[in-house]
Motif scaffolding. Sequence first.
Motif, PDB file in Angstrom:
ATOM      1  N   PRO A   1       0.865  -1.133  -0.002  1.00 13.29           N
ATOM      2  CA  PRO A   1       0.000  -0.073   0.070  1.00 13.29           C
ATOM      3  C   PRO A   1       0.865   1.310   0.213  1.00 13.29           C
ATOM      4  N   ALA A   2       0.364   2.492  -0.839  1.00 14.09           N
ATOM      5  CA  ALA A   2       1.007   3.636  -0.566  1.00 14.09           C
ATOM      6  C   ALA A   2       0.881   4.477   0.654  1.00 14.09           C
ATOM      7  N   HIS A   3      -0.510   4.290   1.313  1.00  9.51           N
ATOM      8  CA  HIS A   3      -0.883   4.844   2.453  1.00  9.51           C
ATOM      9  C   HIS A   3      -0.531   4.348   3.614  1.00  9.51           C
ATOM     10  N   PRO A   4       0.028   4.899   4.719  1.00  5.86           N
ATOM     11  CA  PRO A   4       0.317   4.133   5.862  1.00  5.86           C
ATOM     12  C   PRO A   4      -1.040   3.778   6.553  1.00  5.86           C
ATOM     13  N   GLY A   5      -1.111   2.623   7.324  1.00 12.89           N
ATOM     14  CA  GLY A   5      -2.334   2.058   7.927  1.00 12.89           C
ATOM     15  C   GLY A   5      -3.094   1.205   7.177  1.00 12.89           C
ATOM     16  N   THR A   6      -2.759   1.339   5.998  1.00 13.59           N
ATOM     17  CA  THR A   6      -3.810   0.496   4.883  1.00 13.59           C
ATOM     18  C   THR A   6      -3.254  -0.864   4.707  1.00 13.59           C
ATOM     19  N   VAL A   7      -3.928  -1.912   4.918  1.00 14.06           N
ATOM     20  CA  VAL A   7      -3.768  -3.188   4.606  1.00 14.06           C
ATOM     21  C   VAL A   7      -4.408  -3.857   3.192  1.00 14.06           C
ATOM     22  N   PRO A   8      -3.755  -4.412   2.314  1.00 20.05           N
ATOM     23  CA  PRO A   8      -4.148  -4.887   0.992  1.00 20.05           C
ATOM     24  C   PRO A   8      -5.170  -6.082   1.513  1.00 20.05           C
ATOM     25  N   ASP A   9      -6.237  -6.223   0.840  1.00 26.00           N
ATOM     26  CA  ASP A   9      -7.544  -6.850   1.120  1.00 26.00           C
ATOM     27  C   ASP A   9      -6.897  -8.411   0.823  1.00 26.00           C
ATOM     28  N   SER A  10      -7.171  -9.347   1.439  1.00 25.61           N
ATOM     29  CA  SER A  10      -6.792 -10.427   1.105  1.00 25.61           C
ATOM     30  C   SER A  10      -7.681 -11.323   0.364  1.00 25.61           C
ATOM     31  N   GLU A  11      -8.916 -11.205   0.446  1.00 27.15           N
ATOM     32  CA  GLU A  11     -10.128 -11.872  -0.328  1.00 27.15           C
ATOM     33  C   GLU A  11      -9.950 -11.249  -1.698  1.00 27.15           C
ATOM     34  N   GLU A  12      -9.752 -10.040  -1.890  1.00 28.68           N
ATOM     35  CA  GLU A  12      -9.629  -9.587  -3.184  1.00 28.68           C
ATOM     36  C   GLU A  12      -8.338 -10.165  -4.119  1.00 28.68           C
ATOM     37  N   MET A  13      -7.205 -10.020  -3.354  1.00 26.83           N
ATOM     38  CA  MET A  13      -6.105 -10.575  -3.935  1.00 26.83           C
ATOM     39  C   MET A  13      -6.010 -11.997  -4.156  1.00 26.83           C
ATOM     40  N   GLN A  14      -6.705 -12.913  -3.258  1.00 28.57           N
ATOM     41  CA  GLN A  14      -6.968 -14.258  -3.583  1.00 28.57           C
ATOM     42  C   GLN A  14      -7.507 -14.572  -4.566  1.00 28.57           C
ATOM     43  N   ASP A  15      -8.802 -13.764  -4.962  1.00 27.27           N
ATOM     44  CA  ASP A  15      -9.712 -14.034  -5.715  1.00 27.27           C
ATOM     45  C   ASP A  15      -8.971 -13.664  -7.423  1.00 27.27           C
ATOM     46  N   ARG A  16      -8.227 -12.433  -7.150  1.00 24.92           N
ATOM     47  CA  ARG A  16      -7.529 -12.447  -8.635  1.00 24.92           C
ATOM     48  C   ARG A  16      -6.502 -13.247  -8.993  1.00 24.92           C
ATOM     49  N   VAL A  17      -5.715 -13.905  -8.088  1.00 27.83           N
ATOM     50  CA  VAL A  17      -4.752 -14.825  -8.204  1.00 27.83           C
ATOM     51  C   VAL A  17      -5.471 -16.127  -8.654  1.00 27.83           C
ATOM     52  N   ARG A  18      -6.419 -16.616  -8.010  1.00 32.40           N
ATOM     53  CA  ARG A  18      -7.194 -17.841  -8.467  1.00 32.40           C
ATOM     54  C   ARG A  18      -7.861 -17.874  -9.688  1.00 32.40           C
ATOM     55  N   LYS A  19      -8.295 -16.725 -10.062  1.00 28.69           N
ATOM     56  CA  LYS A  19      -8.638 -16.543 -11.600  1.00 28.69           C
ATOM     57  C   LYS A  19      -7.913 -16.712 -12.592  1.00 28.69           C
ATOM     58  N   LEU A  20      -6.702 -16.012 -12.433  1.00 28.40           N
ATOM     59  CA  LEU A  20      -5.441 -16.256 -13.271  1.00 28.40           C
ATOM     60  C   LEU A  20      -5.003 -17.659 -13.310  1.00 28.40           C
ATOM     61  N   ALA A  21      -4.940 -18.368 -12.089  1.00 28.21           N
ATOM     62  CA  ALA A  21      -4.725 -19.884 -12.084  1.00 28.21           C
ATOM     63  C   ALA A  21      -5.581 -20.654 -12.758  1.00 28.21           C
ATOM     64  N   GLN A  22      -6.711 -20.396 -12.633  1.00 26.30           N
ATOM     65  CA  GLN A  22      -7.753 -21.302 -13.375  1.00 26.30           C
ATOM     66  C   GLN A  22      -7.618 -21.035 -15.077  1.00 26.30           C
ATOM     67  N   GLN A  23      -7.208 -19.879 -15.285  1.00 22.42           N
ATOM     68  CA  GLN A  23      -7.154 -19.371 -16.860  1.00 22.42           C
ATOM     69  C   GLN A  23      -5.905 -20.189 -17.348  1.00 22.42           C
ATOM     70  N   LEU A  24      -4.885 -20.421 -16.675  1.00 25.04           N
ATOM     71  CA  LEU A  24      -3.435 -20.749 -17.092  1.00 25.04           C
ATOM     72  C   LEU A  24      -3.907 -22.427 -17.039  1.00 25.04           C
ATOM     73  N   ALA A  25      -4.488 -22.802 -15.987  1.00 29.79           N
ATOM     74  CA  ALA A  25      -4.933 -24.368 -16.067  1.00 29.79           C
ATOM     75  C   ALA A  25      -5.921 -24.824 -17.204  1.00 29.79           C
ATOM     76  N   ASP A  26      -6.771 -24.003 -17.609  1.00 27.94           N
ATOM     77  CA  ASP A  26      -7.374 -24.235 -18.749  1.00 27.94           C
ATOM     78  C   ASP A  26      -6.705 -24.155 -20.064  1.00 27.94           C
ATOM     79  N   SER A  27      -5.781 -23.275 -20.031  1.00 26.23           N
ATOM     80  CA  SER A  27      -4.778 -23.314 -21.277  1.00 26.23           C
ATOM     81  C   SER A  27      -4.148 -24.397 -21.443  1.00 26.23           C
ATOM     82  N   PHE A  28      -3.365 -25.179 -20.369  1.00 28.50           N
ATOM     83  CA  PHE A  28      -2.696 -26.412 -20.609  1.00 28.50           C
ATOM     84  C   PHE A  28      -3.650 -27.386 -20.746  1.00 28.50           C
ATOM     85  N   ALA A  29      -4.990 -27.497 -20.243  1.00 28.67           N
ATOM     86  CA  ALA A  29      -5.780 -28.525 -20.630  1.00 28.67           C
ATOM     87  C   ALA A  29      -6.125 -28.349 -22.185  1.00 28.67           C
TER      88      ALA A  29
END
Length: 285
Positions: free
Chosen positions: A256-284
């Motif tokens: 984060p650029a601002h003090p006291g801010t914490v990156p949202d875990s659920e949002e970041m996990q959701d983004r990475v899991r979507k990318l992982a699924q796209q990559l898995a589908d491309s290999f399949a």
Amino acid sequence: MQRKAYVPGAAVLLAALLAACTGGSGSDSPPDDPKPGDAGPSTTAAQPGKYRTLSDACSAVSQGTLDSLLPGIKQLTDQEQRDRAYQGEATLTYDNDRRSGCRWKAESTDSTDHLLLDFERVVSYDNAVSDDTRAQKVFAAKQTDANLPEPSTSGAGSEGSESSTSTSPSGSASPTPSGDSSRGAGSGGASSSGSAGATAGATATGTPADLQPRTLDDLGDAAFLNDVLSTARQRTVTVVFRTSNVVVSIEYDEQPAHPGTVPDSEEMQDRVRKLAQQLADSFAG
């Protein structure tokens, strides 16, 4: 008289030569030699892996997905800089058919984001071990290194981790002051769970129970997710999965650029899991 003495000696010599030739003719071809094309009973090689090549990691992520993971790219006003940001930077490899990687970085008004993608095609050089079996060992080593915490079966620990966070209107989880001190000192997390490793201690304070590091059952042949919040409030979400003899690793972090801010875990996990699924589908495919 001399002729009668010579003839018997010649006869004896001829008989000896004939006997030698007759005895040697049976040993020209060893009885155990396999016929041409016969591989023998113990030379069956293990099956090769499904994948013989790798795609380019820098071309594996779509522009729309990069916009989601790295919002700072869209804020770049210079078109040339934006194009370079989309292209990413290839990691150094000596054989692109064995390993391919790429990294991206973008700074926005709210945060700095990094994305690292790595493809590894595992090849076994042991005829008795298949490529898939070797890839399973490579994946298992990565999962062991991640030091994932044991799944919690009691509600006390889960409730404790959730109660130490407050949710802002935007959905970002923000730790209470007591949570901050435990992460900053480093000993608070260890005292609350003495058997947990450093990774578990770092994630337990800032991540709700249902977002804790864990294995994933719906991605590739095997997969796991790790989520670490550092004392500097940088969150790193990692997803690693295996499909046949290829191991894919995705590492996504946000500072984060601002003090006291914490990156949202659920949002970041959701983004990475979507990318992982796209990559898995491309290999399949």
